[in-house]
Scaffold this active site. Sequence first.
Site, PDB file in Angstrom:
ATOM      1  N   THR A  72      50.895 -25.007 116.395  1.00  0.00           N
ATOM      2  CA  THR A  72      52.201 -24.083 116.313  1.00  0.00           C
ATOM      3  C   THR A  72      52.388 -23.091 117.249  1.00  0.00           C
ATOM      4  O   THR A  72      53.231 -23.090 118.112  1.00  0.00           O
ATOM      5  CB  THR A  72      52.213 -23.592 115.129  1.00  0.00           C
ATOM      6  OG1 THR A  72      52.245 -24.249 113.948  1.00  0.00           O
ATOM      7  CG2 THR A  72      53.583 -22.475 114.970  1.00  0.00           C
ATOM      8  N   HIS A 199      42.852 -29.449 113.566  1.00  0.00           N
ATOM      9  CA  HIS A 199      42.602 -29.747 112.011  1.00  0.00           C
ATOM     10  C   HIS A 199      43.181 -31.084 111.572  1.00  0.00           C
ATOM     11  O   HIS A 199      42.919 -31.750 110.492  1.00  0.00           O
ATOM     12  CB  HIS A 199      43.091 -28.622 111.055  1.00  0.00           C
ATOM     13  CG  HIS A 199      44.546 -28.607 110.953  1.00  0.00           C
ATOM     14  ND1 HIS A 199      45.265 -28.869 109.868  1.00  0.00           N
ATOM     15  CD2 HIS A 199      45.373 -27.869 111.666  1.00  0.00           C
ATOM     16  CE1 HIS A 199      46.535 -28.596 109.971  1.00  0.00           C
ATOM     17  NE2 HIS A 199      46.787 -27.961 111.232  1.00  0.00           N
ATOM     18  N   CYS A 321      54.334 -29.846 106.237  1.00  0.00           N
ATOM     19  CA  CYS A 321      54.488 -28.343 106.921  1.00  0.00           C
ATOM     20  C   CYS A 321      55.684 -27.588 106.221  1.00  0.00           C
ATOM     21  O   CYS A 321      55.555 -26.519 106.480  1.00  0.00           O
ATOM     22  CB  CYS A 321      54.445 -28.480 108.516  1.00  0.00           C
ATOM     23  SG  CYS A 321      53.003 -28.962 109.275  1.00  0.00           S
TER      24      CYS A 321
HETATM   25  N1  PLP Z   1      53.197 -30.723 115.391  1.00  0.00           N
HETATM   26  C1  PLP Z   1      53.188 -31.574 114.589  1.00  0.00           C
HETATM   27  C2  PLP Z   1      53.908 -32.873 114.919  1.00  0.00           C
HETATM   28  C3  PLP Z   1      52.635 -31.364 113.241  1.00  0.00           C
HETATM   29  O1  PLP Z   1      52.725 -32.317 112.528  1.00  0.00           O
HETATM   30  C4  PLP Z   1      52.310 -30.117 113.052  1.00  0.00           C
HETATM   31  C5  PLP Z   1      51.454 -29.776 111.667  1.00  0.00           C
HETATM   32  O2  PLP Z   1      51.561 -30.298 110.812  1.00  0.00           O
HETATM   33  C6  PLP Z   1      51.940 -29.025 114.087  1.00  0.00           C
HETATM   34  C7  PLP Z   1      52.707 -29.485 115.297  1.00  0.00           C
HETATM   35  C8  PLP Z   1      51.333 -27.785 113.931  1.00  0.00           C
HETATM   36  O3  PLP Z   1      49.980 -27.727 114.030  1.00  0.00           O
HETATM   37  P1  PLP Z   1      49.256 -26.660 113.700  1.00  0.00           P
HETATM   38  O4  PLP Z   1      48.948 -26.841 111.939  1.00  0.00           O
HETATM   39  O5  PLP Z   1      47.680 -26.698 114.218  1.00  0.00           O
HETATM   40  O6  PLP Z   1      49.660 -25.407 113.870  1.00  0.00           O
END
Ligand code: PLP
Length: 381
Positions: A72, A199, A321
Amino acid sequence: MQKVYFDHNATTAIDKKVLSVMMPFLEAQQGNPTSQHSFGRHARTAIEEAREQVALAIHAHPTEVVFTSGGTEANNMIVHGAAIKNPQSTLVRSNIEHPCVARPMEALTHQGWYQELLKVNHDGVITKEAYQSITADNISLVSVMLANNETGVIQEISDLSDFAKEKKAISHTDAVQAFGKMDVRFDELQIDAMTLSSHKIYGPQGVGALILNKRSDIEPLIYGGGQEKNLRSGTENIAAIIGFGKACELISESLKESSMRSRELQTTLEAHLKTLGAVIFSEKAKRLSNTTFFAFKDIEGSTLLTALDKQGFAIASGSACSSVNKEPSHVLLAMGIDEDLARGALRISFGNQNTINDVTSFIETLKKELQTLKQLTAIAA
Ligand code: PLP
């Protein structure tokens, strides 16, 4: 009751080998990596080793790795960072990007920037024609995800690269879902920036990276002590970075075998799902081997998800998410899927621990739950 986890695109369990390299950095006194004494130097060395492990896994140079708090932050960093350098420019993204690319771009449209969208076709694929439909000239960033978190569809990144070069814009791919499930090579993709998250690859949560080549000049999102080449200030999350590095090393070693195994599970699963009447989204597109996104007509996804959860199967509906969001998947709507069918969407994403027995017992349970739900619907009607 046996519990089966089928939601690896949401998050994965930390690998024991990863945890074991992290523990010394959590248990003992650590120095600040900027300190000059032996504690500080020890921490700095460990971080630089982790940087090399990340770089090696994706065929980048260690100097191109900027550690962040996760995918993110890396996505926000590239969007804001490219935009601020070029006021009133246009930001281009696909209409199926993750919210952590889409939302910062949308926010910037209220502050003087513009946004144009690359539209996917019915299979969830961004075609060359989609790029040709972009009208803006002053483009600062073009961002297209390598693999979609819901459908698993893999995009043709050379189209992104060619388009961005022609427009003299920074090219970026969110490789959070692709990394660890397919061979991802930063050098061969011919792009400027790429996002990774730990993760999703059996590393700890709360750490990731923006891979950024030397040519790309972006403004930092977080200012402070100048860590991470002035691009991401703040004392480094040492243990998490060490864990991320180790996870990158392990995932590269097992990639071939794990993707072959998940392809077998996917093939078996999808054959059974189709016999039961499911629609598999993006079935004809090039997809990740671990991801199946499907729906049964007239069956609410969240109802089926709850029923399967009670039987010990953890699966996702729509985007993990944003599972608090009850709207149908924006990805399916972008593909032109009927809203009612989209409400039925469920996602299975396999991981290293899953077996063929997990798939067969899932199918048995699914059959029973579908029968129960159909009976209930018949009574209600
Ligand atoms: N980008 C994609 C395609 C994702 O699927 C996700 C989380 O599911 C993210 C970004 C965000 O990553 P993070 O959880 O490390 O912030």
